[in-house]
Design a protein around this motif. Structure first.
Motif, mmCIF file in Angstrom:
data_model
loop_
_atom_site.group_PDB
_atom_site.id
_atom_site.type_symbol
_atom_site.label_atom_id
_atom_site.label_comp_id
_atom_site.label_asym_id
_atom_site.label_seq_id
_atom_site.Cartn_x
_atom_site.Cartn_y
_atom_site.Cartn_z
ATOM 1 N N TYR A 135 0.817 -1.216 0.000
ATOM 2 C CA TYR A 135 0.000 0.000 0.000
ATOM 3 C C TYR A 135 0.853 1.269 0.000
ATOM 4 O O TYR A 135 1.714 1.457 0.871
ATOM 5 N N GLY A 136 0.575 2.118 -0.965
ATOM 6 C CA GLY A 136 1.285 3.390 -1.074
ATOM 7 C C GLY A 136 2.735 3.234 -1.497
ATOM 8 O O GLY A 136 3.458 4.217 -1.606
ATOM 9 N N GLY A 137 3.159 1.982 -1.720
ATOM 10 C CA GLY A 137 4.542 1.732 -2.127
ATOM 11 C C GLY A 137 5.390 1.128 -1.031
ATOM 12 O O GLY A 137 6.551 0.780 -1.257
ATOM 13 N N GLN A 138 4.806 0.980 0.181
ATOM 14 C CA GLN A 138 5.560 0.370 1.277
ATOM 15 C C GLN A 138 5.397 -1.159 1.246
ATOM 16 O O GLN A 138 4.291 -1.675 1.417
ATOM 17 N N PRO A 139 6.507 -1.891 1.044
ATOM 18 C CA PRO A 139 6.376 -3.341 0.953
ATOM 19 C C PRO A 139 5.881 -3.951 2.266
ATOM 20 O O PRO A 139 6.268 -3.506 3.351
ATOM 21 N N CYS A 140 5.039 -4.971 2.140
ATOM 22 C CA CYS A 140 4.686 -5.809 3.297
ATOM 23 C C CYS A 140 5.931 -6.604 3.675
ATOM 24 O O CYS A 140 6.845 -6.759 2.874
ATOM 25 N N ASP A 141 5.933 -7.140 4.881
ATOM 26 C CA ASP A 141 7.035 -8.006 5.315
ATOM 27 C C ASP A 141 6.887 -9.346 4.587
ATOM 28 O O ASP A 141 6.217 -10.260 5.054
ATOM 29 N N MET A 142 7.525 -9.450 3.423
ATOM 30 C CA MET A 142 7.337 -10.631 2.586
ATOM 31 C C MET A 142 8.028 -11.859 3.178
ATOM 32 O O MET A 142 7.674 -12.990 2.834
ATOM 33 N N LEU A 288 1.386 7.660 7.708
ATOM 34 C CA LEU A 288 1.503 6.217 7.892
ATOM 35 C C LEU A 288 2.875 5.918 8.484
ATOM 36 O O LEU A 288 3.853 6.587 8.174
ATOM 37 N N ARG A 289 2.921 4.876 9.332
ATOM 38 C CA ARG A 289 4.218 4.474 9.860
ATOM 39 C C ARG A 289 5.018 3.786 8.758
ATOM 40 O O ARG A 289 4.475 2.990 7.988
ATOM 41 N N GLN A 290 6.291 4.112 8.668
ATOM 42 C CA GLN A 290 7.164 3.413 7.725
ATOM 43 C C GLN A 290 7.974 2.392 8.518
ATOM 44 O O GLN A 290 8.648 2.746 9.486
ATOM 45 N N HIS A 291 7.878 1.143 8.121
ATOM 46 C CA HIS A 291 8.616 0.061 8.784
ATOM 47 C C HIS A 291 10.121 0.335 8.622
ATOM 48 O O HIS A 291 10.571 0.678 7.516
ATOM 49 N N PRO A 292 10.911 0.188 9.695
ATOM 50 C CA PRO A 292 12.337 0.526 9.585
ATOM 51 C C PRO A 292 13.092 -0.310 8.539
ATOM 52 O O PRO A 292 14.108 0.144 8.009
#
Ligand SMILES: *Cc1c(COP(=O)(O)O)cnc(C)c1O
Length: 387
Positions: A135-142, A288-292
């Motif tokens: 979503y929005g370009g932030q990858p999920c933790d694949m 939105l929070r960005q995952h580190p």
């Protein structure tokens, strides 16, 4: 004053020159520009194969077909996405269910996913395919998605329509390390464009062969794949029901040229987003929070109204911004709320975080050519709307 759109393509002189070269050549479709673009994207992402298609939706459809989605099968995706993420299952006659989102990133929640898998296993109705949306370009933790896929035996198609140019722990989206396939969209509002267009990436040879065939009517010219012996030099066979989902060479030339600047496009989005973060920090909004571990391609800059700190409604904020020529947007109406899906019987209260997102999310203008003064106009309008 000129309205400020939420997204806009950036086409440079080099892009135009590449397109003109194709127009002056012998091939305007299915020629060498397609293969050059496919190879360049596969190389950029670190995947074995890439298949260019007419648009991202066609890519999702072919990906679901290639995995054998059929009536009776189940595909799970996020409710906070463009409807195409779910429609790809319906095209194949398969059923759809949704996994509620993480309230901080608005990506599909992997905790909710895990709990839902436990229940589905007990009920004997596991999904055949999961479509996580970056979503929005932030990858999920694949990495975690991949672990769950192996444990519960489902396939994974990454809907990366927003996410070309992003990475997770240094691995580029599209590398397909923990998925069967990844699908990009090159619609003009996305990070890079071909006008209309999409691409499917995969490391699996069998899927690659199937995608090529399904892209062109289900036709093969390979004698090894034919049911009958060749009847002459004209001979080919349609061995299954495919489509014309090809991209033109004109589009592929534009895409190849845009790819050369992709990292620059994404870096510019990050610079603008950082500036929004600073300019908006005292308003009752939260980004939105960005995952580190994630590097987003920042297709969208989304803020959520902090309803504890403001009584301004979504309606009021949108009307005021639109009245000022700031073309904010809402990504997305939860898919299950659309009348087509509603008629299939989903209950909004099963997805409380998607409902919260829908009540709070605002997509602010973000694109390569957005100027700093325009960005300040956006912030000033928001400030007034929230005062
Ligand atoms: C844009 C988009 C698509 C569809 O891509 P098209 O190229 O417009 O068909 C699919 N999924 C998501 C999440 C998108 O944003």
């Amino acid at each position: 004053m000129k309205p400020i759109p939420y997204g806009h393509q950036h086409i440079g002189e080099a892009d135009i020159a590449e397109v003109v070269k194709v127009l002056r050549s012998d091939w305007i479709t299915q020629g060498p520009a397609i293969k050059r673009f496919e190879d360049a994207v596969a190389h950029y992402c670190g995947a074995r194969h890439a298949v260019a298609v007419a648009n991202g939706t066609a890519g999702l459809h072919l990906a679901a077909l290639a995995l054998g989605a059929n009536p009776g099968d189940l595909l799970w995706t996020s409710p906070i996405t463009f409807t195409a993420s779910a429609n790809c299952a319906r095209y194949c006659g398969a059923d759809v269910d949704f996994v509620d989102i993480d309230p901080e990133t608005s990506n599909l929640s992997l905790d909710v996913l895990e709990r839902k898998l436990v229940r589905a296993k007990a009920a004997g109705r596991l999904p055949k395919i999961l479509v996580p949306v970056h979503y929005g370009g932030q990858p999920c933790d694949m990495i975690r998605v991949g672990e769950l896929a192996r444990r519960y035996g489902f396939h994974v198609i990454e809907d990366a329509a927003h996410a070309i140019g992003s990475s997770f722990r240094g691995v580029r989206t599209g590398a397909c390390r923990d998925s069967d396939m990844t699908v990009f969209s090159f619609h003009p509002v996305k990070v890079m464009t071909t006008g209309e267009g999409g691409m499917i990436l995969t490391n699996r040879d069998v899927l690659y062969e199937r995608l090529l065939m399904l892209r062109t009517h289900g036709i093969t010219r390979d004698p090894a794949k034919m049911a009958e012996k060749s009847q002459g030099p004209w001979y080919y066979e349609q061995i299954e029901l495919g489509f014309n989902y090809r991209m033109t060479d004109i589009q592929a030339a534009l895409g190849w040229s845009q790819l050369q600047r992709l990292d620059e496009f994404v870096a510019r989005r990050h610079a603008l987003a950082k500036r929004y973060d600073q300019l908006l920090s005292d308003l009752p909004l939260r980004p939105l929070r960005q995952h580190p571990d994630a590097y987003s391609s920042l297709h969208l800059y989304v803020v959520r109204l902090d309803r504890q700190r403001t009584n301004r409604t979504h309606q009021v904020v949108f009307s005021q911004l639109l009245g000022n020529g700031i073309e904010v947007n809402l990504h997305y109406i939860p898919v299950y709320r659309h009348p087509y899906y509603r008629s299939l019987g989903y209950e909004p209260r099963e997805f409380p975080e998607a409902e919260n997102h829908y009540a709070e999310a605002i997509t602010l203008p973000l694109y390569f050519d957005l100027g700093e003064r325009e960005q300040e106009r956006v912030v000033e309008s928001l400030r007034q709307a929230l005062a």
